[in-house]
Design an enzyme around this catalytic site. Sequence first.
Site, short mmCIF file in Angstrom:
data_model
loop_
_atom_site.label_atom_id
_atom_site.label_comp_id
_atom_site.label_asym_id
_atom_site.label_seq_id
_atom_site.Cartn_x
_atom_site.Cartn_y
_atom_site.Cartn_z
N HIS A 62 0.48 -1.32 0.47
CA HIS A 62 -0.07 -0.25 0.21
C HIS A 62 0.67 1.14 -0.13
O HIS A 62 2.19 1.53 0.69
CB HIS A 62 -0.68 0.03 0.99
CG HIS A 62 -1.34 -1.50 1.37
ND1 HIS A 62 -2.23 -2.07 2.78
CD2 HIS A 62 -2.34 -1.81 0.54
CE1 HIS A 62 -3.06 -3.11 2.24
NE2 HIS A 62 -3.06 -3.39 0.97
N LYS A 72 5.43 6.75 7.44
CA LYS A 72 5.16 5.99 8.86
C LYS A 72 6.42 5.43 9.25
O LYS A 72 7.33 4.87 8.41
CB LYS A 72 4.25 5.07 8.27
CG LYS A 72 4.78 3.65 7.34
CD LYS A 72 2.98 2.99 6.67
CE LYS A 72 2.82 3.75 5.92
NZ LYS A 72 1.44 3.07 5.12
N TYR A 132 1.62 1.75 14.03
CA TYR A 132 2.19 2.81 12.92
C TYR A 132 1.67 4.15 13.01
O TYR A 132 0.83 4.45 13.50
CB TYR A 132 0.86 3.06 12.03
CG TYR A 132 0.58 1.64 11.32
CD1 TYR A 132 1.09 0.88 10.06
CD2 TYR A 132 -0.59 0.54 11.21
CE1 TYR A 132 0.92 -0.31 9.04
CE2 TYR A 132 -1.48 -0.76 10.57
CZ TYR A 132 -0.29 -1.51 10.31
OH TYR A 132 -1.08 -2.28 9.73
N ASP A 170 -6.69 -5.81 -2.19
CA ASP A 170 -5.63 -6.50 -2.02
C ASP A 170 -4.96 -7.03 -3.24
O ASP A 170 -3.47 -7.21 -4.18
CB ASP A 170 -4.32 -7.01 -1.23
CG ASP A 170 -4.32 -5.66 -0.14
OD1 ASP A 170 -4.58 -4.56 -0.18
OD2 ASP A 170 -3.94 -6.18 1.16
#
Length: 187
Positions: A62, A72, A132, A170
């Site tokens: 992603h 991140k 995250y 996905d």
Amino acid sequence: MEIKPLHLQGAYSLQPKLFNDNRGYFFEWFNARNFKKLTGVDFKPIQFNSSRSVRGVLRGLHFQEMPSSQAKLVGVTQGEIQDVIVDLREGSPTYGQYYSEVISQEKKNQLFVPKGFAHGFLVLSETAEIFYAIDDYYSPEHECGVMYNDISIGIEWQLPENEIILSEKDKLYEPLTKRTFNFQYNG
């Protein structure tokens, strides 16, 4: 905290220093001042996410397109994952290359993913909880992905294909070679 630069410029592997005693342990999850001093990166997270998945779940690869791209910091609060990042920055000498690291509750290690990278992970333990810290807000209209098993990237996932569990979304991502990206490499 030990911060190791990776072969993908701008990405880092972090290993916090653990302070153990008879009561348990303490460690500093992240320190923006020290991170900037050691890397030159001014990472200021504004959104914090957590996910829980079972063994075999693969989430990724992603990313968010400009102007909502995200850097991140990824860690694991329970279990173990194979964390993977892929350089999507046009003009980068490592464009299309990936880095993989096992991140675990036991090791307390983390991975810093800069803007312009796709990110995904595969759960290796029975369950895993992932944390995250992100420097931009989630933007559904900028959400994208790259096929997790794209042969041009060649990621060596640590579970066999028949054990991998993907979301329907996905499963639809295209390979790197069928995409163009608006991330620029600033060498």
